[in-house]
Design a protein around this motif. Structure first.
Motif, PDB file in Angstrom:
ATOM      1  N   GLY B  43      -5.292  -7.639   5.172  1.00  0.00           N
ATOM      2  CA  GLY B  43      -3.537  -7.250   5.702  1.00  0.00           C
ATOM      3  C   GLY B  43      -2.524  -6.745   5.325  1.00  0.00           C
ATOM      4  O   GLY B  43      -1.730  -5.865   6.011  1.00  0.00           O
ATOM      5  N   ASP B  44      -2.760  -6.341   4.089  1.00  0.00           N
ATOM      6  CA  ASP B  44      -1.985  -6.212   3.050  1.00  0.00           C
ATOM      7  C   ASP B  44      -1.998  -4.496   3.310  1.00  0.00           C
ATOM      8  O   ASP B  44      -0.849  -4.036   2.826  1.00  0.00           O
ATOM      9  CB  ASP B  44      -2.169  -6.520   1.773  1.00  0.00           C
ATOM     10  CG  ASP B  44      -1.517  -7.011   1.068  1.00  0.00           C
ATOM     11  OD1 ASP B  44      -0.815  -7.975   1.827  1.00  0.00           O
ATOM     12  OD2 ASP B  44      -2.571  -8.191   0.009  1.00  0.00           O
ATOM     13  N   ARG B  45      -3.292  -4.666   3.485  1.00  0.00           N
ATOM     14  CA  ARG B  45      -3.975  -3.065   3.464  1.00  0.00           C
ATOM     15  C   ARG B  45      -3.115  -2.438   4.694  1.00  0.00           C
ATOM     16  O   ARG B  45      -2.963  -1.251   4.973  1.00  0.00           O
ATOM     17  CB  ARG B  45      -4.902  -2.866   3.675  1.00  0.00           C
ATOM     18  CG  ARG B  45      -6.064  -2.827   2.014  1.00  0.00           C
ATOM     19  CD  ARG B  45      -5.492  -1.782   0.719  1.00  0.00           C
ATOM     20  NE  ARG B  45      -4.503  -0.793   1.447  1.00  0.00           N
ATOM     21  CZ  ARG B  45      -3.984  -0.259   0.911  1.00  0.00           C
ATOM     22  NH1 ARG B  45      -2.386  -0.494  -0.535  1.00  0.00           N
ATOM     23  NH2 ARG B  45      -3.081   0.795   1.212  1.00  0.00           N
ATOM     24  N   PHE B  46      -3.343  -3.435   6.047  1.00  0.00           N
ATOM     25  CA  PHE B  46      -2.763  -2.915   7.379  1.00  0.00           C
ATOM     26  C   PHE B  46      -1.782  -2.391   6.941  1.00  0.00           C
ATOM     27  O   PHE B  46      -0.676  -1.195   8.007  1.00  0.00           O
ATOM     28  CB  PHE B  46      -3.188  -3.528   8.361  1.00  0.00           C
ATOM     29  CG  PHE B  46      -3.308  -2.942   9.740  1.00  0.00           C
ATOM     30  CD1 PHE B  46      -4.332  -2.113  10.787  1.00  0.00           C
ATOM     31  CD2 PHE B  46      -1.880  -3.344  10.279  1.00  0.00           C
ATOM     32  CE1 PHE B  46      -4.172  -2.835  11.166  1.00  0.00           C
ATOM     33  CE2 PHE B  46      -1.358  -2.432  11.526  1.00  0.00           C
ATOM     34  CZ  PHE B  46      -2.665  -2.105  12.208  1.00  0.00           C
ATOM     35  N   THR B  47      -0.402  -3.342   6.789  1.00  0.00           N
ATOM     36  CA  THR B  47       0.954  -3.869   6.761  1.00  0.00           C
ATOM     37  C   THR B  47       1.028  -2.403   5.775  1.00  0.00           C
ATOM     38  O   THR B  47       1.842  -1.198   5.772  1.00  0.00           O
ATOM     39  CB  THR B  47       1.158  -4.499   5.476  1.00  0.00           C
ATOM     40  OG1 THR B  47       0.817  -5.674   5.814  1.00  0.00           O
ATOM     41  CG2 THR B  47       2.459  -4.344   4.877  1.00  0.00           C
ATOM     42  N   MET B  48       0.278  -2.230   4.754  1.00  0.00           N
ATOM     43  CA  MET B  48       0.908  -0.870   3.454  1.00  0.00           C
ATOM     44  C   MET B  48       0.647   0.405   4.942  1.00  0.00           C
ATOM     45  O   MET B  48       1.909   1.352   4.396  1.00  0.00           O
ATOM     46  CB  MET B  48      -0.379  -0.373   2.726  1.00  0.00           C
ATOM     47  CG  MET B  48       0.603  -1.470   1.274  1.00  0.00           C
ATOM     48  SD  MET B  48       1.783  -1.636   1.151  1.00  0.00           S
ATOM     49  CE  MET B  48       2.628   0.622   0.504  1.00  0.00           C
ATOM     50  N   ASP B  49      -0.657   1.068   5.056  1.00  0.00           N
ATOM     51  CA  ASP B  49      -0.725   1.614   6.112  1.00  0.00           C
ATOM     52  C   ASP B  49       0.571   1.738   7.033  1.00  0.00           C
ATOM     53  O   ASP B  49       0.926   3.020   7.655  1.00  0.00           O
ATOM     54  CB  ASP B  49      -2.435   1.414   5.951  1.00  0.00           C
ATOM     55  CG  ASP B  49      -2.896   1.803   5.487  1.00  0.00           C
ATOM     56  OD1 ASP B  49      -2.437   2.817   4.920  1.00  0.00           O
ATOM     57  OD2 ASP B  49      -4.175   1.037   5.616  1.00  0.00           O
ATOM     58  N   THR B  50       1.092   0.811   7.832  1.00  0.00           N
ATOM     59  CA  THR B  50       1.989   0.849   8.469  1.00  0.00           C
ATOM     60  C   THR B  50       2.689   1.290   7.926  1.00  0.00           C
ATOM     61  O   THR B  50       4.092   1.918   8.747  1.00  0.00           O
ATOM     62  CB  THR B  50       1.794  -0.574   9.214  1.00  0.00           C
ATOM     63  OG1 THR B  50       0.463  -0.673  10.075  1.00  0.00           O
ATOM     64  CG2 THR B  50       3.173  -0.302  10.469  1.00  0.00           C
ATOM     65  N   ALA B  51       3.370   1.091   7.160  1.00  0.00           N
ATOM     66  CA  ALA B  51       4.537   0.992   6.037  1.00  0.00           C
ATOM     67  C   ALA B  51       4.814   2.472   6.033  1.00  0.00           C
ATOM     68  O   ALA B  51       5.878   2.613   6.212  1.00  0.00           O
ATOM     69  CB  ALA B  51       4.806   0.395   5.083  1.00  0.00           C
ATOM     70  N   SER B  52       3.908   2.723   5.537  1.00  0.00           N
ATOM     71  CA  SER B  52       4.238   4.529   4.719  1.00  0.00           C
ATOM     72  C   SER B  52       4.325   5.029   6.467  1.00  0.00           C
ATOM     73  O   SER B  52       4.332   6.347   6.402  1.00  0.00           O
ATOM     74  CB  SER B  52       2.380   4.965   3.772  1.00  0.00           C
ATOM     75  OG  SER B  52       1.874   4.930   4.984  1.00  0.00           O
ATOM     76  N   LEU B  53       4.023   4.715   7.047  1.00  0.00           N
ATOM     77  CA  LEU B  53       3.936   5.605   8.688  1.00  0.00           C
ATOM     78  C   LEU B  53       5.265   5.602   9.229  1.00  0.00           C
ATOM     79  O   LEU B  53       6.036   6.121  10.182  1.00  0.00           O
ATOM     80  CB  LEU B  53       3.063   5.302   9.488  1.00  0.00           C
ATOM     81  CG  LEU B  53       2.460   5.643  11.159  1.00  0.00           C
ATOM     82  CD1 LEU B  53       1.557   7.456  10.748  1.00  0.00           C
ATOM     83  CD2 LEU B  53       1.433   5.168  11.822  1.00  0.00           C
ATOM     84  N   GLY B  54       6.554   4.857   8.889  1.00  0.00           N
ATOM     85  CA  GLY B  54       7.742   4.522   9.123  1.00  0.00           C
ATOM     86  C   GLY B  54       7.855   3.458   9.552  1.00  0.00           C
ATOM     87  O   GLY B  54       9.183   3.773  10.480  1.00  0.00           O
ATOM     88  N   ASN B  55       6.743   2.639  10.043  1.00  0.00           N
ATOM     89  CA  ASN B  55       6.923   1.117  11.352  1.00  0.00           C
ATOM     90  C   ASN B  55       7.741   0.462  10.821  1.00  0.00           C
ATOM     91  O   ASN B  55       8.222   0.717   9.055  1.00  0.00           O
ATOM     92  CB  ASN B  55       6.433   0.631  12.059  1.00  0.00           C
ATOM     93  CG  ASN B  55       5.430   2.128  12.592  1.00  0.00           C
ATOM     94  OD1 ASN B  55       4.013   1.949  12.905  1.00  0.00           O
ATOM     95  ND2 ASN B  55       6.247   2.522  13.632  1.00  0.00           N
ATOM     96  N   ASP B  56       9.299   0.105  11.371  1.00  0.00           N
ATOM     97  CA  ASP B  56       9.134  -1.175  10.040  1.00  0.00           C
ATOM     98  C   ASP B  56       8.613  -2.393  10.436  1.00  0.00           C
ATOM     99  O   ASP B  56       8.104  -1.997  12.121  1.00  0.00           O
ATOM    100  CB  ASP B  56      11.346  -1.714  10.848  1.00  0.00           C
ATOM    101  CG  ASP B  56      11.967  -2.714  10.336  1.00  0.00           C
ATOM    102  OD1 ASP B  56      11.684  -2.364   9.149  1.00  0.00           O
ATOM    103  OD2 ASP B  56      12.838  -3.216  10.548  1.00  0.00           O
ATOM    104  N   LEU B  57       8.374  -3.269   9.643  1.00  0.00           N
ATOM    105  CA  LEU B  57       7.366  -4.236   9.460  1.00  0.00           C
ATOM    106  C   LEU B  57       8.471  -5.828   8.754  1.00  0.00           C
ATOM    107  O   LEU B  57       8.897  -5.397   8.094  1.00  0.00           O
ATOM    108  CB  LEU B  57       6.493  -4.335   9.384  1.00  0.00           C
ATOM    109  CG  LEU B  57       6.482  -3.498   7.961  1.00  0.00           C
ATOM    110  CD1 LEU B  57       5.962  -4.819   6.873  1.00  0.00           C
ATOM    111  CD2 LEU B  57       5.231  -2.735   7.257  1.00  0.00           C
TER     112      LEU B  57
END
Ligand SMILES: Cc1ncc(C[n+]2csc(CCOP(=O)(O)OP(=O)(O)O)c2C)c(N)n1
Ligand SMILES: Cc1ncc(C[n+]2csc(CCOP(=O)(O)OP(=O)(O)O)c2C)c(N)n1
Ligand code: SF4
Ligand code: SF4
Ligand SMILES: [Mg+2]
Ligand SMILES: [Mg+2]
Lengths: 333, 625, 333, 625
Positions: B43-57
């Motif tokens: 989950g943490d990794r998916f979160t980081m990758d998502t964050a860096s893509l510029g989605n809010d989360l």
């Protein structure tokens, strides 16, 4: 620090002393006031932290910084202060109930950590302030307000307990013996880390005469086994000899001086000091007084501050901007 | 044959996604598996990758109280939920759109939270008779039609992973360990996440274990390729960047933000940070984080118990440090007596309570808001303290600074009421510049004659912070009632009354900003008033209601004691005030008592944050009575 | 009690055991379940009281009465129960954090009072349940979640601490050695008053291998100094000899069997057991296992109940009417 | 020459009082002296003699926090006040009619409480320059005219006593020690008290010290004779018997009544009384009293601290005893966490908080009511307990029985909020017959199959009290949230919500009697609503107001949680409700929150009970706005 040497009066606060007439606390106070100038430490750099109990009124009467805290918790407050302020000299003042009943855990943890605290345990073997219940040092069978048929608990031997808790400095002395108390205070002050001093203290109101045997002119000579590093352990009439693996008190007349145990306060093995502590329990026929144990181990505050200093010297002081901006970050434009 | 290790960055485009791509505005994914399956990491990794893509989360980890509950059991299920979107995200999402279930237990434990039509990806290898019966499935849900209303993908996660790693010199057990990376790779493909940062992460993490590194990378890429290649997955999804204020961001959990905030407070005040703490879930991570930052001069002291922890912090405060203690509810109970002493001594002290389910040991890993009244009243005598609460994970940073401001300005203990939800949950945080942080400069009492330790500043009613080492101001303080100005012991009746009222007035007079009300239409008659971690769910519900055309106002209390000065007015303005709380109505009690307003409580004590749907429904009921 | 002897299964509850795979707690549990039938005590008369920690889950898995209480306080609850219900057999289950950190004071007071409690201290030298912070028995320098640069505290030696606290029974054993653990449990059960058993317990998750040296086939023979009352204290390779007033571990090859210290668990003087406890601290090269000390002193509950019985036998049972009407009274007509 | 020892009883009539006798309906006397002067004993004896004469009475001891503060200082003054009358007495009296001051400090410390015209009896021997200057008198108040508005009797108490005892082989110091008996003798003469019981008391007390006995008796009689003989006292006073219900009476303090009530509760329930306690002022006397009564099978356990004290009590409860713990506010703070466990375990437990001035160490020997909110809320999580409070000293007996009823019926911790005022104060108590006491019979769970430790009685919602030793019902309980009925650990959200609400409902549903309102005219619009120890002062004030023709209603809450079912109605009925409290409005907060009633707080936090006058004034202000 001012150039003029301080005097006992400089360490006496303007507060009226409020113990009962004849209370042993008076002479401890007076000895302390007289001793402090000798330390050569400015008054503002000395702090007395106490818990609750008659004895814990002590800080009010000293012209230093002081805190009369809550029951049993003085070592915790003092630890936080001593660790974060290594420039200060911190005393803890406590009673047998305060230190050994409600505060027992903090006491043993402070000792094992070796926090730079000089802990004075006023042991009157009774709860004074709450008007006379038995304490963890009261002898078994003691009749008090809460034990009208006699107490049932085996008391602690504060010295044994402290040694079992890895204490690096443990001593015992008597309220009225100013000279001895001063010597012990001097050694405690010189010690790195925690120093526990048990002081037999008479409470004339609720436990009068508990220590008469070690205070009265005609009995004390025989009762007090003097421990002086490098000297034979003996009283005026008795001496200490080895008995197989343990220690035994014998009449001086029955042994030659050279058979007596020569005191080694710096013995790393606490078993020695522990064995000394067992020479007397509740009864006081032969009570070792002086310094049971005084060994060298780094103080806890020193270790804590060194750890911080070391990482700073290795990595440089923290940079808040770098911290906040560290790790996985991304830019939004 | 192992794929060649990728050199440098490689985006999903480079890898050439070839299947049709759908655009979504938001997705909620829950990863669920055994405690040992590495779901938190995934989950943490998916979160980081998502964050860096510029989605809010926004994220919500959820793990069992046991360290490793028995494998394959419901109790052993650990999960991690992530909600990301092309717009502002308020919560980790009510119902997952996608559930990744690593075994039957994970499916069984989570299925009830899914809406019909949700996607379920399971490791079908794990759906053995033995595993099924362990959790009470009599037939295989993958086959018995019971999952009809969901989109189910049965992927042979374990065997595919093991097969992909066949060439490596790994035991089957070790090979199986990488199956979470397979799942991550698959989801990464599905949602077009970049792969670079996770690959780099793995490289750092397993720098010293090249075999494990290779296994993880291989599994990760195999998962990605599996999505791209197999028929089973016919579309992938894109979620556009969220519009967020420009700046540098990082993803941060509440506990980390709190630790950073405390360090920042120490830096901005010039005080030494002293943390006295005793480990307890879910507060321990603040201790862990702070103990990593000794180069800031931070001292962390793991005490023998909670009493010693706060005692040491108070001792440090007395000596002029920023004294802090962190704990959860049961620890607060133990600290009560010492907090009373701090009230009497009038020294700064920060008490951080990361609330969890109670009473007693309760639900240690679950969230709750039921310590508010304990913070307010859990001590003998009239013993007022300040109480504030962060509203969301990254707000913990600001709240820590605010606690330091109040504590040092007013010389008063300050409670911060965080909770398990925001402590462990995470969200993107716009990193502030250090210069923009408040100046927390403190003045200690100076050497002087005839020093009066309880002479107050007429504006703040604070007494001097008079620390040892200052020549000429030696004085004694303690827990007995003290005479006004001199601080000497006083049993004088009138003095006691005066001091009790003065301490109360000091706290009541703390300067706190007015409460802001969000009422876009200006025509709402219903106000939803929350505090603490309910901010996200309430905001989400209000947004949805407004989107549905409802007029509704929202306000959120960061200051619980004292309340903002305009609170009474705000309450008066709205005929109906709903107070949602994860307790039985503790803020409501304070509001009712102080303002005699018949606020409407909406309470749930389930160890979980509110869902948007629950709050919408509760609000609708009040709007349309 | 039923006539049919109980079995291990009778003492196994229906609750699923929830420790990590490989946790040392499993074997302790299994040994206990196997041991209990031997006591010949009905299940309903046995109570397990624990604090909080991984180890404190223990009571759930035993088909007896049980309470999983709060952190560090099990001895207090168990004391109230044991004193007021002398018919029960009360075990306390605790961890190194539970017993020695937050619960240290209750532990030492229970021991000095000699309350009839069998206290099993699962020492894994780590906080398990809260996921790996150092504990009061962690060796100095330990790197944990809360001490990334290494811990600074001198650890407690639980045996020394207990002996310093006037304990009447203190033993040490190892989780995986079912036979030894059973022997120690047997002796503890036979002991009047408090029995403290330190059990080295492996935590494979947060402190794996901490006790490998005393568990691994090729090292344990040398590391474990077996203490059996009336027998020489020795490991497979080393033995214990007197060295002046203290004790020393030497290679067996360098001394004759007759020079070895013959273990006396019933030695009234705790100095002997204390000296034994000092043979190993954090490092485990030569670890005495078995019973350090087992002396006879009345249990506290027994004393309390005897005191009540005695006054009743002397003065008769209390009469409420007499009590209320006693003292200075007057009649209003 | 010593007087011959009196044989048997001798009433004041026998002794032949010859001076004019005035009849009074009530008198308030305050004995004041150094801590070492024996004022408490003097007061106690005068009280006993007064009680046996049939007056109603109320007492208020007041002593310093120090064991023996320095002699002759204000801080060392100890006093004992007694109010007695020919009618029902509610308070120890506002302003003493007579002050006996054994030294200048006692005069200085107490003079401000006297109304003009009051009588002052001083030991003029003690008014030396040294003693005067010790307390800051620049001139001798006996001579400088400053006492003009009082009736001052300067008696050479010390020297008269010493002279009377000259023939005995006593040091002067020992002789002086009897001067309190001289004072007692004088007052005994003045108010026509019988001398027999005090003489008997002395004989028992000093049975083994004949010299001291003789000294005391001689001093006592000399004092009596001094009144009768000297010109200084021209009249003596008579106060007729009060009309009190027929029966046998004894004078009893709150702490003694509490101890007796607990023993009675144990007897009436058939449970073993187990007290786990740690000494603390002003609660210690309950421990002392109970430890005298081991022949009732009572076990008193002086624990190492408050946590161990309550822990042991809870352990004893678990084993089927009546588990009790006694303490004061700071001790309650320490017990918080264990109370939470008791809430979770749902076991009976009685927690007696003899409140004192706070916060922190506060004013240990003074009274206050500021622990109500601590009792209600001082724990983590939703943690409801029952809270009740005695209204006056002898009510402690009944409240103890009531606490036992609630605790054992509902398996719930019950707080008793006593306070320093009623704990140490005393009053006549009509001794109940044992048969008239409530039957507190308890049923433990019996041996059974498939035992469910959390299956509730549908009426009380209590779970079974299932004690070890009962075959077949072995089970495990603990502080983690438990599943409904089975009591197994449960992290289930819905179950937690249910259990939290059920525990709340159980406490809310405790059966308590309706609140009775005293509203003789039936026309009052103002209700004065109190709780705890304010009962006496409020009742006295209400009586006086009514005597002045005011219509005012009074009600007193013995049940603070839950409130009586009719409380809402009562509050609705009266437009104005005054809530006097010795805190900053804690009951008021609860009332406002629950009933949204704008009750009017009247607060004083002075460490002293309200005076009748203060309460009359406060009430008048509200009546005549
Ligand atoms: C939390 C708390 N519990 C209990 C007390 C009451 N109390 C004050 S001092 C004391 C014991 C005093 O005995 P000791 O420590 O031996 O000191 P001494 O008065 O004998 O010098 C007690 C029980 C308190 N103040 N606070
Ligand atoms: C009052 C309180 N403080 C802290 C905690 C958190 N806590 C639970 S167990 C534990 C320590 C566990 O260590 P140990 O006693 O050694 O047991 P283990 O898990 O290692 O068996 C802590 C700090 C708690 N539950 N309650
Ligand atoms: S009670 Fe005892 S210890 Fe306390 S002041 Fe008086 S004499 Fe000293
Ligand atoms: S964390 Fe360690 S002690 Fe706890 S259950 Fe797991 S292995 Fe055992
Ligand atoms: Mg004492
Ligand atoms: Mg452990």
């Amino acid at each position: 620090m001012s150039d003029v040497a301080l005097t006992k009066k400089d360490f006496t606060s303007d507060q009226e002393v409020r113990w009962c007439p004849g209370c042993g606390d008076y002479s401890i106070l007076s000895t302390m006031q007289a001793f402090l100038p000798e330390l050569g430490i400015a008054r503002e750099n000395i702090v007395f932290i106490s818990g609750i109990g008659c004895s814990s009124r002590f800080p009010y009467y000293l012209e230093t910084f002081g805190m009369h805290s809550i029951h049993g918790r003085a070592p915790t407050i003092a630890s936080g202060l001593a660790i974060s302020r290594p420039d200060l000299t911190v005393f803890v003042i406590t009673g047998d109930g305060d230190a050994l009943s409600i505060g027992g855990n903090h006491l043993i943890h402070s000792l094992r950590r070796n926090v730079e605290l000089k802990i004075l345990l006023f042991n009157n073997r009774i709860y004074g302030l709450t008007k006379g219940q038995y304490s963890p040092t009261s002898e078994q069978g003691k009749i008090t307000k809460s034990t009208p048929l006699g107490s049932l608990d085996t008391p602690f031997n504060p010295v044994s307990l402290a040694i079992g808790a890895e204490a690096t400095f443990v001593a015992r002395t008597v309220d009225s013996d100013r000279k001895h108390l001063t010597e012990v205070l001097r050694a405690a002050a010189a010690h790195k880390g925690s120093a526990l001093i048990e002081i037999f203290q008479n409470c004339p109101i609720f436990n009068d005469g508990a220590f008469d045997i070690v205070k009265d002119g005609d009995t004390k000579g025989a009762a007090l086994l003097q421990m002086v590093h490098g000297q034979a352990i003996k009283s005026e009439t008795h001496g200490l000899v080895h008995d197989g693996a343990s220690l035994k008190v014998v009449e001086l007349s029955t042994v030659s001086e050279s058979d007596l145990v020569i005191h080694d306060a710096h013995n790393e093995d606490p078993s020695y000091a522990f064995a000394l502590s067992r020479l007397s329990a509740s009864e006081l026929d032969h009570v070792p007084v002086g310094i049971f144990r005084d060994i060298s181990r780094p103080g806890y505050g020193e270790l804590v501050n060194n750890q911080v200093a070391e990482i700073i010297s290795k990595q440089g002081a923290g940079d808040l901007t770098a911290l906040l901006n560290g790790g996985d970050t991304w830019e939004v434009e | 044959m192992p794929l060649p290790l990728v050199k440098g960055g490689q985006s999903e485009q480079d890898k050439g996604v070839t299947k049709p791509v759908l655009s979504l505005d938001q997705v909620t994914i829950r990863f669920a598996g055994d405690s040992g399956d590495g779901m938190q990491l995934t989950g943490d990794r998916f979160t980081m990758d998502t964050a860096s893509l510029g989605n809010d989360l926004s994220t919500l980890p959820n793990y069992p109280a046991e360290i490793r509950a028995p494998q394959g059991t419901i109790l052993g299920v650990s999960s991690f939920q992530l909600h990301f979107a092309d717009h502002h995200v308020q919560t980790p999402g009510d119902a997952p759109d996608v559930l990744v279930a690593m075994n039957p237990a994970a499916l069984k434990a989570n299925i009830k939270d899914l809406a019909r039509g949700a996607t379920i990806i399971v490791d079908k290898d794990e759906f053995t008779t033995r595993n099924l019966s362990k959790v009470g499935y009599e037939t295989n849900p993958l086959e018995d039609g019971s999952l009809e209303s969901y989109k189910v993908h049965g992927v042979a996660l374990t065997s595919l992973t093991v097969a992909a790693l066949a060439s490596l010199a790994l035991s089957r057990k070790d090979a199986e360990r990488s199956k979470n990376m397979f799942a991550l790779g698959l989801l990464t493909w599905m949602y077009h996440r970049p792969t670079e940062s996770t690959e780099n992460f793995l490289k750092t993490k397993f720098a010293k274990k090249p075999e494990i590194l290779e296994a993880n990378l291989l599994a990760y890429r195999t998962g990605w390729n599996y999505g791209e290649t197999t028929e089973d997955f016919s579309v992938s999804y894109e979620i556009a960047k969220a519009k967020m204020p420009a700046g540098k961001y990082k993803n941060i959990s509440g506990n980390s933000a709190m630790a950073y905030g405390l360090i920042a407070a120490a830096e901005r005040s010039g005080l030494k940070l002293f943390l006295g703490s005793y480990p307890i879930t879910p507060a321990s991570d603040i201790l862990h984080e702070l103990s990593k930052h000794k180069k800031f001069g931070v001292i962390t002291f793991q005490a023998e118990d909670e009493i010693a922890a706060i005692g040491s912090a108070l001792g440090a405060s007395y000596g002029g440090a920023l004294g802090i203690t962190t704990t959860s509810g049961p620890g607060v109970a133990l600290k009560s007596e010492m907090i009373g002493l701090a009230v009497m001594l009038e020294l700064p002290l920060i008490i951080i309570d990361v609330q969890r389910g109670g009473p007693s040991t309760g639900l240690p890993t679950k969230t709750e808001q039921a310590d508010l009244l304990q913070a307010m009243f859990g001590r003998n005598g009239e013993s007022p303290v300040a109480v504030i609460a962060p509203s969301h994970a990254s707000d913990c940073f600001a709240i820590a600074l605010e606690a330091a401001r109040i504590a040092t300005t007013y010389r008063v203990p300050v409670f911060i009421l965080s909770d398990g939800y925001i402590a462990n949950g995470s969200e993107p945080w716009k990193i502030p510049s250090v210069d923009s942080l408040p100046d927390l400069h403190v003045d200690f009492a100076q050497s002087q004659e005839d020093f009066l330790p309880y002479l107050r500043d007429p504006k703040t009613l604070a007494r001097p912070w008079a620390i040892p080492g200052t020549k000429g101001i030696e004085h004694r303080i303690g827990g007995l009632e003290k005479a006004d100005k001199t601080g000497e012991i006083s049993y004088e009746p009138a003095n006691h009354d005066f001091m009790v009222r003065t301490r109360a007035a000091k706290v009541a007079g703390i300067d706190v900003p007015d409460l802001e009300v969000e009422d876009p239409s200006g025509e709402a008659t219903v106000l939803v008033l929350g505090w603490g971690s309910t901010y996200g769910p309430i905001s989400a519900a209000m947004e949805s209601l407004r989107a549905n055309g409802e007029n509704v106002a929202q306000a959120h209390l960061r200051y619980l004691n004292p309340f903002p000065k305009n609170l009474g007015e705000v309450l008066k303005k709205y005929p109906k005030v709903i107070v949602p709380e994860m307790n039985l109505g503790q803020l409501a009690l304070l509001l009712r008592a102080q303002f005699l307003k018949d606020v409407i409580s909406f309470n749930q004590v389930r160890g979980l944050p509110f869902t948007t749907a629950e709050l919408m429904e509760a609000t609708m009921k009040v709007i349309h009575v």
